[in-house]
Design a protein around this motif. Structure first.
Motif, PDB file in Angstrom:
ATOM      1  N   SER A 135       0.957  -1.194  -0.019  1.00 54.40           N
ATOM      2  CA  SER A 135      -0.140  -0.133  -0.032  1.00 54.40           C
ATOM      3  C   SER A 135       0.942   1.335  -0.041  1.00 54.40           C
ATOM      4  O   SER A 135       0.637   2.136  -0.758  1.00 54.40           O
ATOM      5  CB  SER A 135      -0.975   0.088   1.260  1.00 54.40           C
ATOM      6  N   ALA A 136       1.868   1.169   0.580  1.00 51.31           N
ATOM      7  CA  ALA A 136       2.706   2.344   0.901  1.00 51.31           C
ATOM      8  C   ALA A 136       3.496   2.976  -0.482  1.00 51.31           C
ATOM      9  O   ALA A 136       3.459   3.790  -0.990  1.00 51.31           O
ATOM     10  CB  ALA A 136       3.894   2.255   1.959  1.00 51.31           C
ATOM     11  N   ILE A 137       3.960   1.508  -0.972  1.00 50.40           N
ATOM     12  CA  ILE A 137       4.725   1.610  -2.281  1.00 50.40           C
ATOM     13  C   ILE A 137       3.858   2.437  -3.329  1.00 50.40           C
ATOM     14  O   ILE A 137       4.149   3.411  -4.033  1.00 50.40           O
ATOM     15  CB  ILE A 137       5.351   0.597  -2.846  1.00 50.40           C
ATOM     16  N   VAL A 138       2.659   1.738  -3.576  1.00 57.92           N
ATOM     17  CA  VAL A 138       1.567   2.145  -4.554  1.00 57.92           C
ATOM     18  C   VAL A 138       0.954   3.529  -4.292  1.00 57.92           C
ATOM     19  O   VAL A 138       1.075   4.340  -5.158  1.00 57.92           O
ATOM     20  CB  VAL A 138       0.430   1.247  -4.645  1.00 57.92           C
ATOM     21  N   THR A 139       0.635   3.749  -3.084  1.00 54.81           N
ATOM     22  CA  THR A 139       0.146   5.016  -2.807  1.00 54.81           C
ATOM     23  C   THR A 139       1.234   6.251  -3.025  1.00 54.81           C
ATOM     24  O   THR A 139       1.006   7.266  -3.750  1.00 54.81           O
ATOM     25  CB  THR A 139      -0.199   5.170  -1.161  1.00 54.81           C
ATOM     26  N   LEU A 140       2.583   5.932  -2.422  1.00 58.54           N
ATOM     27  CA  LEU A 140       3.587   7.110  -2.753  1.00 58.54           C
ATOM     28  C   LEU A 140       3.854   7.310  -3.841  1.00 58.54           C
ATOM     29  O   LEU A 140       3.934   8.606  -4.516  1.00 58.54           O
ATOM     30  CB  LEU A 140       4.940   6.579  -1.753  1.00 58.54           C
ATOM     31  N   LEU A 141       4.035   6.312  -4.989  1.00 63.48           N
ATOM     32  CA  LEU A 141       4.584   6.312  -6.366  1.00 63.48           C
ATOM     33  C   LEU A 141       3.366   7.210  -6.895  1.00 63.48           C
ATOM     34  O   LEU A 141       3.488   7.945  -7.729  1.00 63.48           O
ATOM     35  CB  LEU A 141       4.896   5.029  -6.824  1.00 63.48           C
ATOM     36  N   ALA A 142       1.991   6.597  -6.830  1.00 67.57           N
ATOM     37  CA  ALA A 142       1.116   7.188  -7.662  1.00 67.57           C
ATOM     38  C   ALA A 142       0.790   8.605  -7.203  1.00 67.57           C
ATOM     39  O   ALA A 142       0.718   9.505  -8.100  1.00 67.57           O
ATOM     40  CB  ALA A 142      -0.295   6.348  -7.101  1.00 67.57           C
ATOM     41  N   LEU A 143       1.147   9.052  -6.009  1.00 71.39           N
ATOM     42  CA  LEU A 143       1.104  10.551  -5.362  1.00 71.39           C
ATOM     43  C   LEU A 143       2.028  11.098  -5.922  1.00 71.39           C
ATOM     44  O   LEU A 143       1.605  12.605  -6.496  1.00 71.39           O
ATOM     45  CB  LEU A 143       1.256  10.364  -3.902  1.00 71.39           C
ATOM     46  N   ALA A 144       3.226  10.957  -6.035  1.00 69.52           N
ATOM     47  CA  ALA A 144       4.227  11.650  -6.628  1.00 69.52           C
ATOM     48  C   ALA A 144       4.114  12.005  -8.115  1.00 69.52           C
ATOM     49  O   ALA A 144       3.931  13.186  -8.628  1.00 69.52           O
ATOM     50  CB  ALA A 144       5.542  10.810  -6.522  1.00 69.52           C
ATOM     51  N   ILE A 145       3.485  10.906  -8.938  1.00 72.12           N
ATOM     52  CA  ILE A 145       3.347  11.181 -10.364  1.00 72.12           C
ATOM     53  C   ILE A 145       2.109  11.995 -10.585  1.00 72.12           C
ATOM     54  O   ILE A 145       2.197  12.977 -11.291  1.00 72.12           O
ATOM     55  CB  ILE A 145       3.039   9.855 -11.066  1.00 72.12           C
ATOM     56  N   THR A 146       1.066  11.785  -9.571  1.00 69.57           N
ATOM     57  CA  THR A 146      -0.056  12.733  -9.891  1.00 69.57           C
ATOM     58  C   THR A 146       0.345  14.070  -9.579  1.00 69.57           C
ATOM     59  O   THR A 146      -0.185  14.943 -10.433  1.00 69.57           O
ATOM     60  CB  THR A 146      -1.058  12.371  -8.684  1.00 69.57           C
ATOM     61  N   LEU A 147       1.199  14.410  -8.470  1.00 62.87           N
ATOM     62  CA  LEU A 147       1.481  15.881  -8.198  1.00 62.87           C
ATOM     63  C   LEU A 147       2.169  16.434  -9.063  1.00 62.87           C
ATOM     64  O   LEU A 147       1.946  17.487  -9.707  1.00 62.87           O
ATOM     65  CB  LEU A 147       2.019  15.852  -6.726  1.00 62.87           C
ATOM     66  N   ILE A 148       3.245  15.742  -9.640  1.00 65.35           N
ATOM     67  CA  ILE A 148       4.259  16.105 -10.583  1.00 65.35           C
ATOM     68  C   ILE A 148       3.287  16.566 -12.016  1.00 65.35           C
ATOM     69  O   ILE A 148       3.453  17.703 -12.603  1.00 65.35           O
ATOM     70  CB  ILE A 148       5.317  15.221 -10.993  1.00 65.35           C
ATOM     71  N   MET A 149       2.733  15.368 -12.560  1.00 67.08           N
ATOM     72  CA  MET A 149       1.949  15.764 -13.812  1.00 67.08           C
ATOM     73  C   MET A 149       0.779  16.515 -13.727  1.00 67.08           C
ATOM     74  O   MET A 149       0.901  17.356 -14.495  1.00 67.08           O
ATOM     75  CB  MET A 149       1.325  14.396 -14.310  1.00 67.08           C
ATOM     76  N   GLY A 150       0.064  16.490 -12.460  1.00 69.44           N
ATOM     77  CA  GLY A 150      -0.874  17.426 -12.414  1.00 69.44           C
ATOM     78  C   GLY A 150      -0.451  19.040 -12.383  1.00 69.44           C
ATOM     79  O   GLY A 150      -1.006  19.789 -13.173  1.00 69.44           O
ATOM     80  N   ALA A 151       0.502  19.062 -11.563  1.00 73.80           N
ATOM     81  CA  ALA A 151       1.200  20.737 -11.423  1.00 73.80           C
ATOM     82  C   ALA A 151       1.689  21.283 -12.847  1.00 73.80           C
ATOM     83  O   ALA A 151       1.240  22.474 -13.298  1.00 73.80           O
ATOM     84  CB  ALA A 151       2.228  20.701 -10.367  1.00 73.80           C
ATOM     85  N   LEU A 152       2.320  20.388 -13.465  1.00 72.75           N
ATOM     86  CA  LEU A 152       3.065  20.743 -14.774  1.00 72.75           C
ATOM     87  C   LEU A 152       1.871  20.901 -15.831  1.00 72.75           C
ATOM     88  O   LEU A 152       1.903  22.027 -16.485  1.00 72.75           O
ATOM     89  CB  LEU A 152       3.919  19.572 -15.378  1.00 72.75           C
ATOM     90  N   CYS A 153       1.142  20.209 -15.860  1.00 70.00           N
ATOM     91  CA  CYS A 153      -0.130  20.219 -16.846  1.00 70.00           C
ATOM     92  C   CYS A 153      -0.885  21.560 -16.395  1.00 70.00           C
ATOM     93  O   CYS A 153      -1.298  22.430 -17.365  1.00 70.00           O
ATOM     94  CB  CYS A 153      -1.169  18.779 -16.544  1.00 70.00           C
ATOM     95  N   ALA A 154      -1.110  21.890 -15.038  1.00 68.75           N
ATOM     96  CA  ALA A 154      -1.863  22.985 -15.003  1.00 68.75           C
ATOM     97  C   ALA A 154      -1.258  23.970 -15.179  1.00 68.75           C
ATOM     98  O   ALA A 154      -1.749  25.082 -15.427  1.00 68.75           O
ATOM     99  CB  ALA A 154      -2.141  22.956 -13.171  1.00 68.75           C
TER     100      ALA A 154
END
Lengths: 290, 293
Positions: free
Chosen positions: B90-109
């Motif tokens: 759970s920790a691996i999946v959550t942290l990796l997905a969280l990192a990708i979401t924040l980076i991609m989301g912020a850049l796209c925004a």
């Protein structure tokens, strides 16, 4: 490199990875599965083209419409359960004191729990032998009220509604409080000068002022009803005798339990169409009713 | 409310009575609200208390406190349910997905908020469409797709769809926030010679922290608590996340209630801690998430 090219390059790097990921995992599967819906397919082996047969079977399956009806029951439970409870609570929890904040935070708490945990806890509450609900009824001398809460098809769907309402009051409460706090204080002062009190102020000023928020809440109840899959899966699995089947659990059971991927794809497409129609329709109705 | 006739006779005493009834009413209301809050919290309190009991106590005195607080239940649940593995997954999946979401989301925004380009409306419309699609209806299509590209039973089978479904809300929350920044700040940075990456990393990201916090909390809770994707896309026991392994454990050990309760109590501790620390942000974020997603 010219600056126009640099801008273009930056835009491409910024957008394309996110867009590609989103299209590949959200849009493509949906389009693809509407195509698979035309095939008889067990997930492995040959696919046989059968035209509209899957879609016809979905539309003619009484169980599909029964599941749809259960989704609508959850919408009703949300509109007539969550929304009024949240609205009442918001009227008395408007102030930002520590007591109000504590009550709000407590009411919101279930939202941060995994639906698996919520489902198992409520499964134990409702359990026919060890459940604390029947234990409570026993100790209150209300033996006749004891029921097989989750295994009696006549009551199971209603039993499921309680945790759904319990779980979801929080966000509606916060929405309504924010809306009520946004009413300009001049309006309240003017109402006081005009002599408006209690219920009069509520029905003539507060409710009309937050009517738009209430409409948003109703639309949310509709889209939210499609999210109850986890809870149903953990608590009843759609049973007993399909009495608590939802559209999503119907799709799950018809795909992964009996390996009918073509049929499951057709059901998936139908659910998306139905939910888009419901959400679009409800938004249209809400807009025109001014 | 007192009647006017009485107040005309004894103005002073009636004012006192009015304040008294108001206080009484307020007291009853507070009491009612406290009871309501406790009833709401009770299932959770019950969970944590039951996790300390013996199975006999669980049956015979479900509302009582345990005679002995058995901390060993937690240790045993941790071991028997193999929760170390589940927590790790759970920790691996959550942290990796969280990192990708924040980076991609912020850049796209940043790109959507600050640049003009052809097809901008189309891009935004596509993401908007994603928010209308009910997530559970995509279980079968996604399963078929991931089977084709052969990533079922990998971390990617969870990380990639989590991120994909969270991106629209991440982007729209960030765009709305970035649109409020004045244009001048970037012009100043441009003159200083910062490129677009420099502006993004040194200016937009730090300034957008409040929006990113909202997005991050929302995403953390969704990823950590997700059940349906894990249920359908993961069958390898070594890769099971917490909600999935809990549901399997509860079915398998269905008569050992104290262990199931202890396992669940352990599993909810991270989200409850996050909630206790950040409750205002969690409430605002999840409400915004419900409205927009």
């Amino acid at each position: 490199m010219s600056s126009a090219l640099r801008i273009r390059g930056f835009i491409a790097i910024g957008l394309l990875p996110a867009l590609a990921l989103f299209v590949f995992f959200v849009i493509v599967p949906i389009l693809w599965s509407s195509y698979y819906g035309f095939f008889d397919w067990k997930g492995i082996g040959a696919m046989k083209f059968i035209g509209l047969d899957n879609y016809k079977e979905v539309v003619q399956d009484r169980l599909f419409w029964h599941s749809f009806k259960n989704n609508l029951l959850i919408v009703a439970a949300s509109v007539f359960g969550q929304v009024p409870i949240a609205l009442l609570l918001s009227l008395v929890l408007l102030k930002n004191g520590w007591f109000q904040k504590f009550i709000r935070a407590s009411i919101f708490m279930p939202m941060v729990l995994s639906s698996v945990v919520v489902g198992i806890i409520w499964g134990y509450i409702y359990h026919p032998q060890i459940g604390i609900l029947n234990f409570l009824l026993d100790s209150l001398g209300l033996e006749s009220w004891k029921m097989q809460w989750l295994s009696d098809p006549a009551v199971s769907m209603y039993a499921i509604m309680v945790p759904i309402i319990w779980l979801n009051v929080g966000p509606y409460l916060i929405m309504f409080i924010a809306a009520l706090q946004n009413i300009p204080s001049e309006i309240d002062d003017a109402a006081n000068i005009d002599g408006a009190r209690g219920s009069r102020k509520l029905f003539s000023i507060k409710l009309p002022m937050i009517w738009d928020t209430i409409k948003v809440a109703v639309v949310l109840c509709i889209s939210g009803s499609l999210k109850a899959f986890d809870l149903i899966y953990v608590m009843t699995g759609g049973g007993p005798a399909n009495s608590t089947e939802l559209l999503a659990s119907y799709m799950y059971n018809n795909t992964f339990s009996i390996y009918r991927f073509g049929y499951g794809s057709a059901v998936s497409t139908m659910i998306i169409i139905i939910s888009l129609v419901l959400v679009a329709g409800s938004q249209y109705l809400m807009k025109s009713k001014k | 409310m007192t009647t006017p006739s009485i107040s005309a006779v004894h103005p002073a005493s009636s004012a006192g009575a009015g304040a008294g009834t108001r206080k009484l009413k307020g007291g009853i209301l507070s009491l009612g609200l406290t009871v309501y809050a406790l009833v709401t919290l009770y299932p959770l309190i019950w969970l944590f208390i039951s996790a300390f009991k013996t199975n006999e106590e669980f049956y015979s005195r479900p509302f009582g406190l345990p005679d002995v607080w058995n901390w060993s239940n937690y240790a045993r649940a941790w071991e028997v349910a193999d929760m170390g593995t589940a927590f790790m997954n759970s920790a691996i999946v959550t942290l990796l997905a969280l990192a990708i979401t924040l980076i991609m989301g912020a850049l796209c925004a940043y790109v959507i908020s600050r640049f003009q380009f052809r097809g901008k409306l189309l891009v935004m419309g596509t993401f908007m469409l994603g928010m209308l699609i009910p997530i559970h209806s995509t279980l079968v299509p996604l399963f078929i797709l991931m089977n084709k590209v052969d990533i079922l039973n990998t971390y990617a089978a969870l990380i990639l769809p989590y991120t994909a479904f969270e991106l629209p809300i991440a982007i729209f929350v960030c765009v709305a926030y970035m649109n409020t920044f004045p244009k001048e700040i970037e012009e100043a940075a441009m003159i200083d010679g910062s490129g677009y990456w420099g502006i993004f990393l040194r200016m937009m990201l730090p300034l957008s922290l409040p929006a990113l916090a909202t997005v991050g909390i929302l995403a953390f809770l969704r990823y950590w608590n997700d059940f349906s994707f894990a249920l359908v896309f993961i069958s390898d026991p070594k890769l099971k996340t917490l909600p999935l392994s809990l549901s399997i454990f509860a079915t398998g050990y269905s008569t050992d209630y104290k262990l199931t309760m202890a396992a669940m109590a352990l599993a909810v501790i991270p989200t409850i801690l996050a909630y206790l620390v950040l409750q205002e942000q969690v409430m605002k974020g999840m409400t915004a998430g419900a409205v927009k997603g």
